[in-house]
Every structure is written in C-alpha cells, then in structure tokens.
Write an enzyme that holds these catalytic residues in place. Sequence first.
Site, PDB file in Angstrom:
ATOM      1  N   LYS A   8       0.875  -1.185   0.000  1.00 40.00           N
ATOM      2  CA  LYS A   8       0.000   0.000   0.000  1.00 40.00           C
ATOM      3  C   LYS A   8       0.903   1.223   0.000  1.00 40.00           C
ATOM      4  CE  LYS A   8       0.911   1.425   4.362  1.00 40.00           C
ATOM      5  NZ  LYS A   8       1.630   2.691   4.679  1.00 40.00           N
ATOM      6  N   ASP A 135      -1.399  -0.639  10.695  1.00 41.79           N
ATOM      7  CA  ASP A 135      -1.697  -0.748   9.259  1.00 41.79           C
ATOM      8  C   ASP A 135      -2.444  -2.036   8.907  1.00 41.79           C
ATOM      9  OD1 ASP A 135      -0.540   1.660   8.679  1.00 41.79           O
ATOM     10  OD2 ASP A 135       1.313   0.841   7.851  1.00 41.79           O
TER      11      ASP A 135
END
Length: 274
Positions: A8, A135
Amino acid sequence: MITFPNAKINLGLNIVSKRPDGYHNLETVFYPLAIKDALEIIVKDGQGKDTFFESGIKVDASPETNLVMRALSLMRKHYDFPFVEVHLLKKIPFGAGLGGGSADASFMLKLLNQTFQLNASDEELIRLAVQLGADCPFFIYNHPVFATGIGEVFEKIELSLKNYYFVLIKPEIHVPTKDAFALISPKQPKQSLKEIVKLPVAEWRGLMENDFEESVFAKYPAIGDIKNSLYRQGALYASMSGSGSSVYAIFTEQVENLESVYKDCFCQQGKFEY
C-alpha cells in the site's frame, strides 16, 4: 492454499493528535498497489507444531516475531485448526512504509479463515488485525479508504489511478517508525485529505502532505533528494509513503533510465493498480 499479500501507499498522512494510550490519531488515504509477496500454508498431518520458511528479501526478524507467525498464533487463541507449514516469499521491501509486513499478517488471518472455514467476519478479523499493527486492518478490506483513528477507522472512497504510472524508490535507509513518531508535532490539517484526494492528481502537490517528511528529510536528506529528483523528471505528484523510507511518484508515462538514476535503490515502475 496460497495468497499474494500486496503493498500500500499513503496518499497524504496527517498526524492529528497524541492519544492517552501512546498512539497517535491520524488521517490518511490508504491505496493498494499490486506489488506482492507470496504466502502459502500447507496442512500438516498429525500433531507437532507450526513451522515457518522464508525466501526472497531477507527480513530482520526471527520466526517467532515475524508478523505472519504472530498472526497465526493470535488466530490460534480464538479458533481451532490443524498445524501448518508456512512459506513466505518476500518481494515487498520492509522498513519502507509500504505495509508489507502488515499485509502478510492480515492475509494470513484471511487465508486461515478461508482454508479452515472458520467463518470469521471482516469485523472480527479487523479486531484481531489491530492487535498486530496499526496498518494491518486496512489489508482486511484492501480497497482505497480514508482512514482515521490510529488507521483502523475506514471510510470507503471511490478512487482509481489505473491510468497512471507509479514509480517506487526505496533507498538503503531504515527509518524506525518509533523514532519518526517521536519527532512529530501533531497538528490539525488545513484541509482534509478526504477533500484533497477528490482533486485532479496534478493539483495534489503542495496540498497533500505527509507530516513525517519534514523531520525524516532533515535526518535522512537522501530521501528528500529522491522526492525532488522525481519532480524534476516530471512527476505529477511525489511523496514519502508512511514513515519511510520509500518514495513513490505518479506519472502520466513511463520514465526512461530509471534504474541507472537510482541504481543503489530498490526501484520499480509500472501500472500497479490492484
């Protein structure tokens, strides 16, 4: 069973306030990229214990502290399933702000859930994932989101960058996340990323900021130099991802001679739409 955890990037990252629990409230846009590891589990016959094998990029962690095995151990506390042999092929650079370790952990939760038909909902998996890292919850959903809280409160957004080329540069620099947060002075953003991300990409520069950049670039100027050089090569937008040390840039076309310019870095470019 095999799965492919992806990376990401953070489209902007505002550190808004310090929390009583020691974490920070933030706002960011998580955007998945199709740069992937490979994660496989093989069911063992009979009793024994889980085993772990890794290849590819060497991760500076013991099997016991690797997020993949921590995810496996956490899942065992809540569900009953056979012992497994775990194989991880590491392609996403670690210590890069790309969420590779977090992705591996969350994909392990999802892989176990699918393989052994544990019937855990996404909400249940997120509650486990947040225990592994800030995350990690994103990778349960794995689509573009505006994130708040410590990065676990999501609002889905409609965003596609499939027509753009991404350049990803990761220098041989490790920025400890703890140190990066220690240098931050939280503040309210002038404009919400939720609004900025709706603008054309060419208008993001100067508006979409990563609050870590100021202190990280001061301590590791080579990272800031990479960002500046990407703009000189014509990037519409460039930024450090997370707390670094990777820098990504968005272009309208491929960049020539990229590997020769950044020959001492991990370097990839392409249309990495997930």
